[in-house]
Design a protein around this motif. Structure first.
Motif, PDB file in Angstrom:
ATOM      1  N   LYS A 295      -6.669  -4.303  -4.476  1.00  8.08           N
ATOM      2  CA  LYS A 295      -5.126  -4.869  -5.241  1.00  8.08           C
ATOM      3  C   LYS A 295      -4.480  -3.890  -4.364  1.00  8.08           C
ATOM      4  N   ASN A 296      -5.099  -3.179  -2.853  1.00  3.89           N
ATOM      5  CA  ASN A 296      -3.765  -2.660  -2.199  1.00  3.89           C
ATOM      6  C   ASN A 296      -4.705  -2.576  -0.033  1.00  3.89           C
ATOM      7  N   GLY A 297      -4.005  -2.691   0.323  1.00  4.07           N
ATOM      8  CA  GLY A 297      -4.615  -2.855   2.174  1.00  4.07           C
ATOM      9  C   GLY A 297      -3.425  -2.828   2.845  1.00  4.07           C
ATOM     10  N   TYR A 298      -3.835  -3.141   3.905  1.00  5.14           N
ATOM     11  CA  TYR A 298      -2.825  -3.270   5.337  1.00  5.14           C
ATOM     12  C   TYR A 298      -2.890  -4.108   5.873  1.00  5.14           C
ATOM     13  N   LEU A 299      -2.279  -4.527   6.999  1.00  4.78           N
ATOM     14  CA  LEU A 299      -2.694  -5.711   7.727  1.00  4.78           C
ATOM     15  C   LEU A 299      -1.452  -4.983   8.840  1.00  4.78           C
ATOM     16  N   THR A 300      -1.331  -6.244  10.022  1.00  6.04           N
ATOM     17  CA  THR A 300      -0.058  -6.008  10.957  1.00  6.04           C
ATOM     18  C   THR A 300       0.750  -6.772  11.154  1.00  6.04           C
ATOM     19  N   SER A 301       2.027  -6.818  11.455  1.00  8.55           N
ATOM     20  CA  SER A 301       2.406  -8.308  11.619  1.00  8.55           C
ATOM     21  C   SER A 301       4.099  -7.891  12.982  1.00  8.55           C
ATOM     22  N   ASN A 302       4.346  -9.167  13.330  1.00  9.86           N
ATOM     23  CA  ASN A 302       5.198  -8.283  14.605  1.00  9.86           C
ATOM     24  C   ASN A 302       6.379  -9.439  13.781  1.00  9.86           C
ATOM     25  N   ARG A 303       7.376  -9.231  12.480  1.00  8.40           N
ATOM     26  CA  ARG A 303       8.158  -9.810  11.635  1.00  8.40           C
ATOM     27  C   ARG A 303       9.263  -8.702  11.601  1.00  8.40           C
ATOM     28  N   VAL A 304      10.553  -9.750  11.506  1.00 10.77           N
ATOM     29  CA  VAL A 304      11.606  -9.029  11.998  1.00 10.77           C
ATOM     30  C   VAL A 304      12.239  -8.085  10.836  1.00 10.77           C
ATOM     31  N   GLY A 305      12.373  -6.756  11.523  1.00  9.66           N
ATOM     32  CA  GLY A 305      12.449  -5.236  10.055  1.00  9.66           C
ATOM     33  C   GLY A 305      11.266  -4.950  11.028  1.00  9.66           C
ATOM     34  N   GLY A 306      10.728  -4.198  12.183  1.00  8.79           N
ATOM     35  CA  GLY A 306       9.589  -3.603  12.202  1.00  8.79           C
ATOM     36  C   GLY A 306      10.053  -2.791  13.733  1.00  8.79           C
ATOM     37  N   ASN A 307       9.486  -1.441  13.382  1.00 11.95           N
ATOM     38  CA  ASN A 307      10.276  -0.248  14.294  1.00 11.95           C
ATOM     39  C   ASN A 307       9.534  -0.904  16.173  1.00 11.95           C
ATOM     40  N   GLY A 308       8.283  -1.589  16.067  1.00 10.60           N
ATOM     41  CA  GLY A 308       8.716  -1.962  17.732  1.00 10.60           C
ATOM     42  C   GLY A 308       7.759  -3.772  17.524  1.00 10.60           C
ATOM     43  N   THR A 309       6.820  -3.971  18.832  1.00 10.71           N
ATOM     44  CA  THR A 309       6.917  -5.418  18.581  1.00 10.71           C
ATOM     45  C   THR A 309       5.375  -5.352  17.595  1.00 10.71           C
ATOM     46  N   ASP A 310       4.608  -5.453  17.435  1.00  5.09           N
ATOM     47  CA  ASP A 310       3.462  -5.363  16.467  1.00  5.09           C
ATOM     48  C   ASP A 310       3.142  -3.415  15.327  1.00  5.09           C
ATOM     49  N   ASP A 311       3.852  -3.937  14.113  1.00  2.16           N
ATOM     50  CA  ASP A 311       3.241  -2.683  13.472  1.00  2.16           C
ATOM     51  C   ASP A 311       1.612  -2.941  12.705  1.00  2.16           C
ATOM     52  N   ILE A 312       2.537  -1.958  11.739  1.00  6.11           N
ATOM     53  CA  ILE A 312       1.311  -1.959  10.615  1.00  6.11           C
ATOM     54  C   ILE A 312       2.031  -2.075   9.014  1.00  6.11           C
ATOM     55  N   TYR A 313       1.916  -2.915   8.026  1.00  7.81           N
ATOM     56  CA  TYR A 313       2.549  -2.332   7.366  1.00  7.81           C
ATOM     57  C   TYR A 313       1.365  -2.154   5.978  1.00  7.81           C
ATOM     58  N   SER A 314       2.103  -1.915   4.884  1.00  9.33           N
ATOM     59  CA  SER A 314       0.735  -1.453   3.662  1.00  9.33           C
ATOM     60  C   SER A 314       1.248  -1.963   2.321  1.00  9.33           C
ATOM     61  N   PHE A 315       0.363  -2.662   1.634  1.00 13.10           N
ATOM     62  CA  PHE A 315       0.662  -2.835   0.403  1.00 13.10           C
ATOM     63  C   PHE A 315      -0.211  -2.429  -0.769  1.00 13.10           C
ATOM     64  N   SER A 316       0.590  -3.333  -2.160  1.00 13.49           N
ATOM     65  CA  SER A 316      -0.380  -2.692  -3.173  1.00 13.49           C
ATOM     66  C   SER A 316       0.561  -3.839  -4.032  1.00 13.49           C
ATOM     67  N   SER A 317      -0.924  -3.827  -5.518  1.00  7.20           N
ATOM     68  CA  SER A 317      -0.593  -5.627  -6.714  1.00  7.20           C
ATOM     69  C   SER A 317      -0.543  -4.480  -7.543  1.00  7.20           C
ATOM     70  N   PRO A 318       0.020  -4.572  -8.745  1.00  5.48           N
ATOM     71  CA  PRO A 318      -0.340  -4.305  -9.808  1.00  5.48           C
ATOM     72  C   PRO A 318      -1.789  -4.964 -10.766  1.00  5.48           C
ATOM     73  N   GLU A 319      -2.242  -6.450  -9.636  1.00  6.20           N
ATOM     74  CA  GLU A 319      -3.519  -7.210  -9.783  1.00  6.20           C
ATOM     75  C   GLU A 319      -3.886  -7.551  -9.089  1.00  6.20           C
ATOM     76  N   PRO A 320      -5.417  -7.931  -8.725  1.00 10.63           N
ATOM     77  CA  PRO A 320      -6.148  -8.603  -7.413  1.00 10.63           C
ATOM     78  C   PRO A 320      -5.450  -9.353  -7.125  1.00 10.63           C
ATOM     79  N   ILE A 321      -5.048  -9.578  -5.945  1.00  7.77           N
ATOM     80  CA  ILE A 321      -5.236  -9.825  -5.279  1.00  7.77           C
ATOM     81  C   ILE A 321      -5.337 -11.833  -4.863  1.00  7.77           C
ATOM     82  N   ILE A 322      -6.531 -11.234  -4.542  1.00  7.03           N
ATOM     83  CA  ILE A 322      -7.654 -12.177  -4.437  1.00  7.03           C
ATOM     84  C   ILE A 322      -8.965 -12.234  -5.612  1.00  7.03           C
ATOM     85  N   ASN A 323      -8.862 -13.881  -6.170  1.00 14.39           N
ATOM     86  CA  ASN A 323      -9.332 -13.593  -7.614  1.00 14.39           C
ATOM     87  C   ASN A 323      -8.436 -12.759  -8.808  1.00 14.39           C
ATOM     88  N   PRO A 324      -7.506 -13.762  -8.875  1.00 15.35           N
ATOM     89  CA  PRO A 324      -7.306 -12.131  -9.684  1.00 15.35           C
ATOM     90  C   PRO A 324      -7.859 -12.565 -11.160  1.00 15.35           C
TER      91      PRO A 324
END
Length: 770
Positions: A295-324
């Motif tokens: 349900k929770n975790g982190y990833l890296t992305s250089n998407r628009v809106g970040g602080n710099g080149t590569d940024d770390i993002y956290s995420f959370s979901s109310p149900e399992p993201i894989i095999n819900p």
């Protein structure tokens, strides 16, 4: 600057829309309920990437120059300082705090990381430039003829509070790169990315199996996983699922995309699946890690809106993201009962029955969710379309469905989505009333779910009986300028009958009537245990995860509604690790919950934090017992025990010997009594005990019923005969509903009142002491 910002925003929106549209057209999943957040506290204007779980936070890589790592040299190829290992720990709100340099003994002048730990965190595996001391070990690559110091995989183990001297794994070959290690939960397989010979092209995912104390020759993960381009940044989940980054697959959204591949029964991997949005964008997205319940975790992305080149993002979901949990589609079709024509714009509202039929909260020594007390978040209200249908997708289970439309009598039904039946026909009968929404709350202002509400028209005797949903709401049809009797009843509450008068003329749309029902037995009685069902922890982790928010907010609601309640917050670990370590870890976990509650306004002296370690396992997973990670996760939980009750009230049936004669022949229990004669509408005899105390609270009872609806019908009849004090009381000891016409403070007063009522032509009364 403003124009530039606006232009970038427009471009970002356009790209996002294009990606979403492309994802839809290619069948890629869009995870709508995922909360994705830039961890700005740890991200810099430089490269920050590849997080890995460690204790109460993450360890990650950064090229940001600081005092602590200003000895690092510059990598001319990327025009950045070589990577250093940092740690960011989670705070009470789930976000990462200001980072620090991690383990200076692992730091060299050159690149370190990414890295991973075994399940004990006593051993670490990480990438590092091939070097001896302060000198790079450079070689010429056979294929590219390029001279460089390739990354190799090293390992070290804990010696006290420090790491041992890193040791290079024997399978490394200096002319090729070995990087991004990740270790399986059992510690037997090490996955990594490499351009060594035998691959399908560029960088592939490889795996080495542990043999004794050494690691065997790597094996390519195969063409199911690898392509002729780049695969890297693998993460092997506790359940065997492989997550990795790839820029070589046809369904990619752009740059590196994150994929997952389930482990099949043959210990191979199934066809990789694109993680979809918002995890993947048109830019590089990689280095995703996922916690144990997915349900929770982190990833890296250089998407628009970040602080710099590569940024770390956290995420959370109310149900399992894989095999819900498998979801089922339910279709409600609403039709006119007379001509079977579709009814358009009928409102359809649904609640999970488990959130409505809450267990009897007067019982102790059973565990339930705190959400049962605080109330459940509402599902959206749907409208039927031109073909009569309202469609919703829900996990398998039982659901209470309310269907209403102006000009028709509303209906309730319970559907079971496990049956595979995907369409339910509801036939509404035309009525002359307008829709009124009622809401039932307790005396503390919290919604009362699962109460039975009967709305009676005293003139015609017509009744509507409904159940309150998870928000304490119900719908009924009413006519303008009329008076209705509304009876509400639920175990462990004082049943009520109130009078509701509708306004003259057409009843306004959205007209609401609110009633309150008083708790007889507090749902928060002393010794009661509630589980914080969403407050779990990662292994070896004392900090709160983002998905804990739901339960903790509910607990804050309950603590505010019951200011006299005091609680113990008990935290538990699984069996892995020493007893002493687990005692300390669980204590820190319990204290993290207390800190959260204090930050949200709960007084600290109302709470006690207690760590139970592994001493109260809830399943078989003790030391030396082989268990799945899900089984271990079940033991890592936090529970709330009530140490000071909201109410010390108890329900007891203790009656003084009444002076009247029981009309039921042969019934002699503690002396004669006037009682309901077991009539055909569900009445039953009532056990009578004796008491020598002539004072207290005495009920004059006009019948006991095992069917609540019949009790309410009797109540309405008595109300219509002028007995305005009549209530319905549920008695848990005997599991019957008593119709009580009066309550008196002494036996003498009760006897005289009973005589007066009998003289009005109402027979079959009896007196009990509460």
């Amino acid at each position: 600057m403003k124009n530039t910002t606006k232009t970038l925003t427009i471009v970002a929106i356009a790209l996002s829309n294009a990606i979403f549209s492309y994802a839809q057209n290619t069948g890629i999943v869009n995870h709508e309920n995922v909360e994705l957040r830039n961890e700005r506290t740890i991200n810099t204007t430089k490269l920050d990437f590849s997080p890995t779980f460690f204790e109460d936070g993450v360890v990650f890589l950064s090229s940001n120059p600081e005092k602590e790592n200003n000895t690092k040299i510059k990598d001319k190829k990327i025009s950045e300082q070589t990577f250093a290992i940092k740690i960011g720990r989670r705070g009470p709100k789930g976000t990462l705090n200001e980072p620090e340099i991690y383990a200076t003994e692992l730091t060299s002048l050159f690149h370190e990381g990414p890295l991973c730990f075994d399940k004990t965190t006593e051993n670490v595996f990480f990438s590092r430039n091939n070097s001896e001391g302060d000198k790079l070990t450079q070689v010429i690559c056979t294929e590219t003829k390029e001279r460089s110091a390739r990354q190799q995989i090293y390992t070290a183990h804990k010696v006290g509070d420090k790491w041992s001297e890193p040791k290079k794994l024997t399978f490394n070959r200096g002319e090729y790169a070995y990087r991004h290690p990740t270790l399986s939960l059992d510690g037997k397989k090490l996955y990594f990315s490499s351009n060594c010979p035998g691959g399908l092209g560029a960088y592939d995912i490889w795996v080495s199996t542990k043999i004794g104390e050494d690691w065997g020759e790597p094996v390519n993960a195969g063409k199911v996983i690898n392509t002729d381009k780049n695969e890297g940044f693998p993460f092997i989940h506790a359940d065997g699922t492989l997550l990795f980054g790839s820029d070589g697959r046809k369904d990619g959204l752009g740059g590196l995309d994150i994929y997952y591949a389930l482990a099949d029964k043959g210990k191979n991997f199934a066809e990789p699946v694109n993680m979809g949005t918002p995890f993947n964008t048109e830019t590089d997205d990689f280095g995703m890690i996922l916690d144990l319940d997915r349900k929770n975790g982190y990833l890296t992305s250089n998407r628009v809106g970040g602080n710099g080149t590569d940024d770390i993002y956290s995420f959370s979901s109310p149900e399992p993201i894989i095999n819900p949990k498998k979801k089922q589609t339910a279709v409600i079709c609403v039709l006119d009962n007379a001509d079977k024509s579709p009814i358009v714009d009928a409102s359809v509202k649904y609640s999970n029955v488990s959130n409505v039929d809450v267990m009897d909260l007067s019982k102790t020594s059973e565990t339930t969710s705190i959400l049962d007390i605080a109330g459940e978040q509402a599902n959206p209200i749907l409208k039927t379309d031109s073909t009569c249908k309202a469609v919703f997708s829900v996990p398998e289970g039982d659901y209470l469905v309310n269907v209403a439309k102006d000009g028709y009598n509303p209906k309730q039904l319970i559907i079971n989505t496990k049956t595979g039946k995907d369409i339910y026909y509801v036939y509404l009968e035309k009525g002359q009333g307008d829709m009124v929404e009622g809401i039932l709350k307790n005396d503390r202002g919290l919604p009362v779910a699962g109460a039975l509400v009967t709305i009676t028209d005293p003139e015609t005797g017509e009744t509507q009986t409904v159940k309150t949903d998870s928000e304490g709401k119900y719908t009924f049809a009413a006519k303008p300028g009329k008076k209705y009797a509304i009876a509400a009843n639920k175990p462990n509450h004082d049943p009520i009958v109130s009078t509701f008068e509708t306004p003259n003329g057409k009843i306004p749309k959205g007209y609401t009537y609110e009633t309150k029902i008083k708790e007889v037995v507090s749902p928060l009685s002393k010794g009661r245990i509630f589980e914080l069902t969403n407050v779990y922890y990662n292994f070896n982790d004392a900090s709160l995860r983002p998905d804990a928010k739901r339960d903790l907010e509910a607990l804050v609601t309950v603590m505010n509604a019951y200011p006299e309640v005091e609680i113990e917050l008990g935290s538990h670990t699984d069996c892995r690790g020493s007893d002493a370590y687990n005692d300390d870890l669980s204590q820190r976990r319990a204290e993290s919950v207390v800190r959260y509650l204090v930050e949200h306004g709960v007084t600290k002296n109302r709470m006690t934090a207690r760590g139970y370690g592994e001493h109260k396992l809830r399943n078989q997973c003790a030391d030396a017992v082989e268990c799945t990670e899900d089984d271990h996760q079940r033991n890592r939980r936090t529970e709330v025990m009530i140490t000071q009750s909201a109410s010390n009230a108890e329900i007891r049936v203790v009656d003084k010997e009444p002076e009247y004669t029981d009309p039921m022949p042969g019934r002699k229990v503690g002396g004669p009594a006037i009682a309901d004669g077991g009539n055909s509408n569900g009445g039953a005899s009532d056990p009578i005990l004796t008491s020598s105390d002539p004072n207290g609270t005495f009920w004059i009872v006009a019948g006991s019923f095992n069917d609540q609806k019949n009790a309410i019908e009797q109540q309405v009849k008595l109300l219509n005969k002028g007995l305005q004090e009549t209530t319905v009381e549920y008695v848990d000891d005997i599991r019957f509903y008593r119709v009580v016409v009066s309550k008196q403070v002494s036996m003498d007063a009760a006897s005289q009142t009973a005589r007066n009522i009998k003289n009005k032509g109402i027979a079959n009364l009896f007196v009990v002491k509460k």
